[in-house]
Motif scaffolding. Structure first.
Motif, PDB file in Angstrom:
ATOM      1  N   ALA A  36      34.794  -0.750  26.407  1.00  0.00           N
ATOM      2  CA  ALA A  36      34.594  -1.326  26.193  1.00  0.00           C
ATOM      3  C   ALA A  36      33.207  -1.427  26.131  1.00  0.00           C
ATOM      4  N   HIS A  37      31.998  -1.006  26.797  1.00  0.00           N
ATOM      5  CA  HIS A  37      30.987  -2.075  26.150  1.00  0.00           C
ATOM      6  C   HIS A  37      30.687  -1.647  24.878  1.00  0.00           C
ATOM      7  N   SER A  38      30.701  -0.277  24.627  1.00  0.00           N
ATOM      8  CA  SER A  38      30.570   0.431  23.273  1.00  0.00           C
ATOM      9  C   SER A  38      31.759  -0.693  21.945  1.00  0.00           C
ATOM     10  N   VAL A  39      32.829  -1.289  22.101  1.00  0.00           N
ATOM     11  CA  VAL A  39      33.112  -1.938  21.097  1.00  0.00           C
ATOM     12  C   VAL A  39      32.737  -3.680  21.326  1.00  0.00           C
ATOM     13  N   THR A  40      32.613  -4.041  22.401  1.00  0.00           N
ATOM     14  CA  THR A  40      32.085  -5.355  22.094  1.00  0.00           C
ATOM     15  C   THR A  40      30.303  -5.216  21.344  1.00  0.00           C
ATOM     16  N   ALA A  41      30.001  -4.055  21.361  1.00  0.00           N
ATOM     17  CA  ALA A  41      28.610  -3.974  20.288  1.00  0.00           C
ATOM     18  C   ALA A  41      28.206  -3.475  19.736  1.00  0.00           C
ATOM     19  N   ILE A  42      29.816  -3.729  18.753  1.00  0.00           N
ATOM     20  CA  ILE A  42      29.736  -3.903  17.215  1.00  0.00           C
ATOM     21  C   ILE A  42      29.680  -5.496  17.206  1.00  0.00           C
ATOM     22  N   PRO A  43      28.336  -4.943  15.804  1.00  0.00           N
ATOM     23  CA  PRO A  43      28.268  -7.475  15.344  1.00  0.00           C
ATOM     24  C   PRO A  43      29.810  -7.349  14.807  1.00  0.00           C
ATOM     25  N   LEU A  71      28.047  -2.304  10.025  1.00  0.00           N
ATOM     26  CA  LEU A  71      28.884  -1.464  10.737  1.00  0.00           C
ATOM     27  C   LEU A  71      29.785  -2.656  11.401  1.00  0.00           C
ATOM     28  N   GLY A  72      30.157  -3.457  11.143  1.00  0.00           N
ATOM     29  CA  GLY A  72      30.896  -4.471  12.350  1.00  0.00           C
ATOM     30  C   GLY A  72      32.429  -4.504  10.453  1.00  0.00           C
ATOM     31  N   SER A  73      32.211  -4.224   9.870  1.00  0.00           N
ATOM     32  CA  SER A  73      33.817  -3.475   9.689  1.00  0.00           C
ATOM     33  C   SER A  73      34.497  -3.102  10.229  1.00  0.00           C
ATOM     34  N   ARG A  74      33.959  -2.229  11.204  1.00  0.00           N
ATOM     35  CA  ARG A  74      34.448  -0.869  12.203  1.00  0.00           C
ATOM     36  C   ARG A  74      36.135  -2.034  12.126  1.00  0.00           C
ATOM     37  N   CYS A 122      27.142  -3.278   1.124  1.00  0.00           N
ATOM     38  CA  CYS A 122      28.196  -2.393   1.549  1.00  0.00           C
ATOM     39  C   CYS A 122      27.079  -1.226   2.046  1.00  0.00           C
ATOM     40  N   ASP A 123      26.971  -0.478   3.238  1.00  0.00           N
ATOM     41  CA  ASP A 123      25.999  -0.164   3.457  1.00  0.00           C
ATOM     42  C   ASP A 123      26.182   1.417   3.916  1.00  0.00           C
ATOM     43  N   CYS A 124      26.363   2.231   4.518  1.00  0.00           N
ATOM     44  CA  CYS A 124      26.393   3.753   5.035  1.00  0.00           C
ATOM     45  C   CYS A 124      27.744   3.123   5.899  1.00  0.00           C
ATOM     46  N   SER A 125      27.246   2.822   6.978  1.00  0.00           N
ATOM     47  CA  SER A 125      29.022   2.312   8.147  1.00  0.00           C
ATOM     48  C   SER A 125      29.781   1.684   7.670  1.00  0.00           C
ATOM     49  N   GLY A 126      29.928   0.888   5.815  1.00  0.00           N
ATOM     50  CA  GLY A 126      30.269   0.621   5.583  1.00  0.00           C
ATOM     51  C   GLY A 126      31.437   1.619   4.694  1.00  0.00           C
ATOM     52  N   LEU A 127      31.028   2.463   4.652  1.00  0.00           N
ATOM     53  CA  LEU A 127      31.388   3.995   3.819  1.00  0.00           C
ATOM     54  C   LEU A 127      31.648   4.668   4.455  1.00  0.00           C
ATOM     55  N   ASN A 128      31.638   5.015   6.359  1.00  0.00           N
ATOM     56  CA  ASN A 128      31.865   5.434   6.934  1.00  0.00           C
ATOM     57  C   ASN A 128      33.225   5.186   7.096  1.00  0.00           C
TER      58      ASN A 128
END
Length: 241
Positions: A5-12, A37-40, A67-73
């Motif tokens: 739960a903490h990991s999820v809330t840590a996403i911007p 990263l927030g686009s997850r 778009c960065d590497c997190s977005g590509l992921n």
């Protein structure tokens, strides 16, 4: 260890929005904003859209300004889910930010429409029995390797500024050229079995009053002495830390 739960809330927060339009047995998804990263946070909805589609999703990313590497992921995660459901994800159109990242990482072909692969063939157009399964296994292996490369690229983008700062400290402290400063960092990293970005972080910390462990200081001094020209007091490897 942090709980899930903490990991999820840590996403911007997500800086992107999307619109969905059915198109035959496919879904057209238009995205605006930034894919980082927030686009997850978009993935649960994208997975639902994929499930509702007959054969997959067509992405229109013209309005994505970053778009960065997190977005590509996120796109790669969606593609893997599509493979599991025997569906496809294509990028029908994209802006400069997405185009650059697809070219930089060599991932453009992974999101090409059926029939537009570099080999010019569609898996369903023929071939020996079992060839399609073999191709699918090869594709998944390529995906795993690509995801590892994207992760490495993201890490490099995150750690590069610190490494550059550390190199600048060595250049200013010992009168080294950029190439010699880089050599000192690499040699010290190898001789102390310390990851390069960890060594750089600790070295930058000395500017704010931190200290390096004695063995690291010794190896750094030896690397400077062995790399720099023998023509100055600052090159004896004892003056920075």
């Amino acid at each position: 260890m942090p709980d899930p739960a903490h990991s999820v809330t840590a996403i911007p927060p997500c800086m992107a929005t999307m619109d969905v339009m059915p198109d035959g047995d496919r879904m057209t998804v238009t995205v605006w904003g930034e894919l980082d990263l927030g686009s997850r946070r978009l993935l649960p909805d994208l997975h639902d859209i994929l499930t509702l589609s007959g054969s997959g999703i067509d992405l229109r990313l013209d309005a994505v300004g970053f778009c960065d590497c997190s977005g590509l992921n996120v796109l790669l995660d969606l593609r893997l889910r599509a493979l599991d459901e025997d569906k496809t994800v294509t990028v029908r159109s994209s802006g400069r930010a997405v185009e650059r990242l697809l070219d930089l990482t060599g991932t453009r072909e992974l999101f090409a429409a059926p029939g537009q692969h570099q080999d010019g063939a569609h898996p369903a157009t023929g071939g020996q029995p079992g060839q399609e399964a073999a191709d699918d296994q090869e594709t998944r292996a390529d995906d795993r390797e690509l995801r590892a490369e994207v992760t490495q690229l993201r890490r490099a983008m995150q750690t590069r500024p610190t490494i550059d700062l550390a190199r600048g400290i060595l250049m200013a402290s010992f009168g080294l050229s950029p190439e010699r400063a880089w050599s000192v960092l690499v040699r010290t990293s190898q001789n102390t079995n310390t990851k390069l970005h960890h060594l750089a972080r600790d070295l930058v910390g000395t500017v704010h009053g931190g200290t390096l462990p004695e063995p690291v200081q010794q190896q750094l001094a030896a690397a400077v002495a062995g790399t720099a020209p023998r023509s100055g007091a600052a090159e004896d490897g004892t003056g920075v830390l």
